[in-house]
Design an enzyme around this catalytic site. Sequence first.
Site, PDB file in Angstrom:
ATOM      1  CG  HIS A 109     -19.669  88.265   9.189  1.00 17.71           C
ATOM      2  ND1 HIS A 109     -20.604  89.248   8.981  1.00 17.71           N
ATOM      3  CD2 HIS A 109     -20.353  87.098   9.195  1.00 17.71           C
ATOM      4  CE1 HIS A 109     -21.809  88.701   8.869  1.00 17.71           C
ATOM      5  NE2 HIS A 109     -21.676  87.393   8.977  1.00 17.71           N
ATOM      6  CB  THR A 110     -12.738  88.754   7.190  1.00 19.89           C
ATOM      7  OG1 THR A 110     -13.016  87.971   6.023  1.00 19.89           O
ATOM      8  CG2 THR A 110     -12.582  87.837   8.387  1.00 19.89           C
ATOM      9  CB  SER A 143     -37.190  87.650 -13.063  1.00 20.22           C
ATOM     10  OG  SER A 143     -36.747  86.442 -12.460  1.00 20.22           O
ATOM     11  N   GLY A 150     -32.023  83.659  -1.010  1.00 22.29           N
ATOM     12  CA  GLY A 150     -32.145  83.635   0.439  1.00 22.29           C
ATOM     13  C   GLY A 150     -31.372  82.528   1.098  1.00 22.29           C
ATOM     14  CB  SER A 166     -29.323  84.951  -5.449  1.00 21.82           C
ATOM     15  OG  SER A 166     -29.949  85.596  -4.344  1.00 21.82           O
ATOM     16  CD  GLU A 209     -26.014  93.390  -2.335  1.00 23.90           C
ATOM     17  OE1 GLU A 209     -26.374  92.699  -1.369  1.00 23.90           O
ATOM     18  OE2 GLU A 209     -25.592  92.899  -3.406  1.00 23.90           O
ATOM     19  CG  ASP A 253     -21.297  88.246  -1.163  1.00 23.09           C
ATOM     20  OD1 ASP A 253     -20.451  87.479  -0.661  1.00 23.09           O
ATOM     21  OD2 ASP A 253     -22.368  88.545  -0.607  1.00 23.09           O
ATOM     22  CE1 TYR A 280     -23.148  91.011   5.831  1.00 29.33           C
ATOM     23  CE2 TYR A 280     -23.183  93.401   5.845  1.00 29.33           C
ATOM     24  CZ  TYR A 280     -22.595  92.219   5.469  1.00 29.33           C
ATOM     25  OH  TYR A 280     -21.450  92.244   4.716  1.00 29.33           O
TER      26      TYR A 280
END
Length: 381
Positions: free
Chosen positions: A33-34, A66, A121, A126, A159, A171, A223
């Site tokens: 969370h930085t 998928s 999850g 992912s 995203e 990420d 979040y």
Amino acid sequence: MTEQAAIDFEAVHGARPSGVWAAPGRVNLIGEHTDYNDGFVLPVALPHRVEVTARRREDGRVRLYSAQGDGTITDLALDGLAPGVVTSWAAYPVGVFWALAEAGHTVGGADLFFDSDVPTGAGLSSSAALECATAAALDDLYGLGLSAPELALVAQRAENAFVGVPCGVMDQMASACCTDGAALFLDTRTLEQRHVPLDLEAAGLRLLVIDTRVKHDLGDGAYAAVRAGCERAAGLLGLDALRDLPAADLTAALARLPRELAPLVRHVVTENQRVVETIAHLEGGRIAALGPILTAGHASLRDDYRVSCPETDLAVEAAVAAGALGARMTGGGFGGSVIALVGAADVEPVAEAVRSAFRSAGFATPVAFTALPSAGARRVA
């Protein structure tokens, strides 16, 4: 490419593919969370990855399938893409097409076949792996010539703006830019990065990843709420971001903040310090010294940031009690995974101690595996 990948692709899309690209999930060694606070992070790419077998289309359509999906093909026109149009898993790779077009890159259609062994999850990114595998494929298929950091920024844009998850850049940078045998130090403000050697095997150590199987959704508002709290605190302190608060000024700054914001600030400032301390130990060959830093980071996430949960707390407690040098939750929180630094001979005893603790608590059986630092997004066939 493997013949099986080509066979699977042709069975779905009716033609031979052009190649196979892959991008890994990640664990974050320290620096949680930085990233959206312009701070420091130190992720490691997993050997687990998303693979996409792909070929170009010339009709402006994108067709996605998928191997982990429901057996249907998602078929979309590129000229109709907009945030909110796609709400399934396909939003993550489709968002990459949209983000590339928004950035001025000429990208046509494609047939895509995804296969993944990155747990979903589980806080192991992912979604970033989906995005970065897609970005790497499109970069090659359309000759865009983008660097790995540029592909990561496109994936983050997908995203953030297309899917609607306000994640930081860590990420995607990890999935795109990591290398074998190293952690990736990233300054999320300047995007300066360097690879810090992490030879666990030489040190007789292993990084044990424990998927608690508590599913979380970073898009559920939790979040976004903590991120908004950090931004509000920075504004009240007159800072561009919490990264700009020196550790020496922390106590005085906390006294100026509303009670609900002070713990968030304390976590971010102390977590940045933990990243710097971790790098010093790695560069000094003191990998075992990371243990207490990991455990302190978990306590901060649990008590100050409040993004832990009973399952991740129990996994950390059980792992440390069974001999792990240190452990902490990794990822955005609200479930997901825990990492533990353990001796090579202690992998199974620690994993079994966690499973036993979960059985006693009535929790679902966690899944544990070891991870060596692996390579980022690339063409694999």
